[in-house]
Design a protein around this motif. Sequence first.
Motif, mmCIF file in Angstrom:
data_model
loop_
_atom_site.group_PDB
_atom_site.id
_atom_site.type_symbol
_atom_site.label_atom_id
_atom_site.label_comp_id
_atom_site.label_asym_id
_atom_site.label_seq_id
_atom_site.Cartn_x
_atom_site.Cartn_y
_atom_site.Cartn_z
ATOM 1 N N THR A 1 22.521 61.906 49.668
ATOM 2 C CA THR A 1 21.145 61.482 49.469
ATOM 3 C C THR A 1 20.507 61.251 50.828
ATOM 4 O O THR A 1 21.160 60.772 51.764
ATOM 5 N N LEU A 2 19.235 61.622 50.929
ATOM 6 C CA LEU A 2 18.478 61.493 52.169
ATOM 7 C C LEU A 2 17.293 60.570 51.942
ATOM 8 O O LEU A 2 16.568 60.717 50.961
ATOM 9 N N ALA A 3 17.086 59.643 52.859
ATOM 10 C CA ALA A 3 15.921 58.774 52.792
ATOM 11 C C ALA A 3 14.706 59.491 53.379
ATOM 12 O O ALA A 3 14.829 60.335 54.276
ATOM 13 N N ARG A 4 13.547 59.173 52.877
ATOM 14 C CA ARG A 4 12.301 59.772 53.363
ATOM 15 C C ARG A 4 12.179 59.594 54.878
ATOM 16 O O ARG A 4 12.422 58.517 55.419
ATOM 17 N N GLY A 5 11.825 60.666 55.554
ATOM 18 C CA GLY A 5 11.647 60.643 56.991
ATOM 19 C C GLY A 5 12.890 61.004 57.779
ATOM 20 O O GLY A 5 12.788 61.349 58.962
ATOM 21 N N SER A 6 14.053 60.953 57.163
ATOM 22 C CA SER A 6 15.272 61.284 57.891
ATOM 23 C C SER A 6 15.397 62.800 58.053
ATOM 24 O O SER A 6 14.765 63.580 57.330
ATOM 25 N N THR A 7 16.213 63.194 59.012
ATOM 26 C CA THR A 7 16.402 64.608 59.315
ATOM 27 C C THR A 7 17.835 65.014 59.027
ATOM 28 O O THR A 7 18.779 64.317 59.412
ATOM 29 N N LEU A 8 17.993 66.141 58.362
ATOM 30 C CA LEU A 8 19.296 66.745 58.132
ATOM 31 C C LEU A 8 19.364 68.014 58.974
ATOM 32 O O LEU A 8 18.589 68.940 58.770
ATOM 33 N N ARG A 9 20.282 68.018 59.916
ATOM 34 C CA ARG A 9 20.516 69.212 60.736
ATOM 35 C C ARG A 9 21.812 69.860 60.256
ATOM 36 O O ARG A 9 22.838 69.192 60.136
ATOM 37 N N ILE A 10 21.750 71.160 59.978
ATOM 38 C CA ILE A 10 22.915 71.910 59.534
ATOM 39 C C ILE A 10 23.237 72.946 60.602
ATOM 40 O O ILE A 10 22.366 73.724 61.007
ATOM 41 N N GLU A 11 24.473 72.950 61.053
ATOM 42 C CA GLU A 11 24.890 73.860 62.114
ATOM 43 C C GLU A 11 26.027 74.748 61.629
ATOM 44 O O GLU A 11 27.023 74.265 61.080
ATOM 45 N N ALA A 12 25.875 76.061 61.830
ATOM 46 C CA ALA A 12 26.916 77.011 61.447
ATOM 47 C C ALA A 12 28.110 76.850 62.373
ATOM 48 O O ALA A 12 27.959 76.716 63.591
ATOM 49 N N GLN A 13 29.298 76.890 61.795
ATOM 50 C CA GLN A 13 30.510 76.759 62.592
ATOM 51 C C GLN A 13 31.293 78.060 62.698
ATOM 52 O O GLN A 13 32.426 78.060 63.183
#
Length: 237
Positions: free
Chosen positions: A20-32
């Motif tokens: 779950t993500l709170a409003r305003g937060s950032t999710l960065r996804i990086e390929a490995q």
Amino acid sequence: MTYAAGYRHDVPGGAAWSLTLARGSTLRIEAQGTDAVASMLIYAADRQERLNVPDTLKAQMSARIHPPMVLMSDMGKALVSVTGSSSDWHDAITGHSLDGDLTRFGPSDYGRDRNDWRRSARSLLLDELYVHGLGERDLHATVNWFVKVRPGGDARGTLTYEPGHTRAGDWVSLRAEQDLLVVLSTAPHPLDPSPQWQPAGVRATVTPGEPAPADDASRTFRAESGRALAATERSVR
């Protein structure tokens, strides 16, 4: 599960994860690794809205996802904004893999393969949805981060997967415009022609942030993206 801002988690290839993500937060996804895939479902935290891929693409006049697009719900509100990416092409039109897409890899089951059990994105996503009290009726079209699928150039309009489009270190950054549930799978893309089962993992990092400012690129990208952000802001005040 809920994760504090600043949390980092590695999702292996051929696995699933949810947060779950709170409003305003950032999710960065990086390929490995090369040809990593993160097939993603997105829901409002109260489960009253979910990502609507057709409306997202139609409203913003695009056949691909790229910054600074807004991913919209089935009620026309903003769920996330794509704030940055090392790639300008992420697939949102071919969907996620089904069990039948894995037949080329040969039979596989947990009894024999244990944690190396090969499973489709659909199967993995459903397992994560069940954790949150959701199920098959809650599946929707996915965004397949790091994937490029282009027209094949034939009369049938065949779509062609582009191998090597993603390398280790490629990334995408998403800002939550409201409280969200995010579910993702790292199973191979259904159009990936590789005969080898070698899905790459991704690294997910959550950092604190703020909602979109007045001059944000996602707000000014198109009138439709601005309206989606405004609709969300009216509903969360």
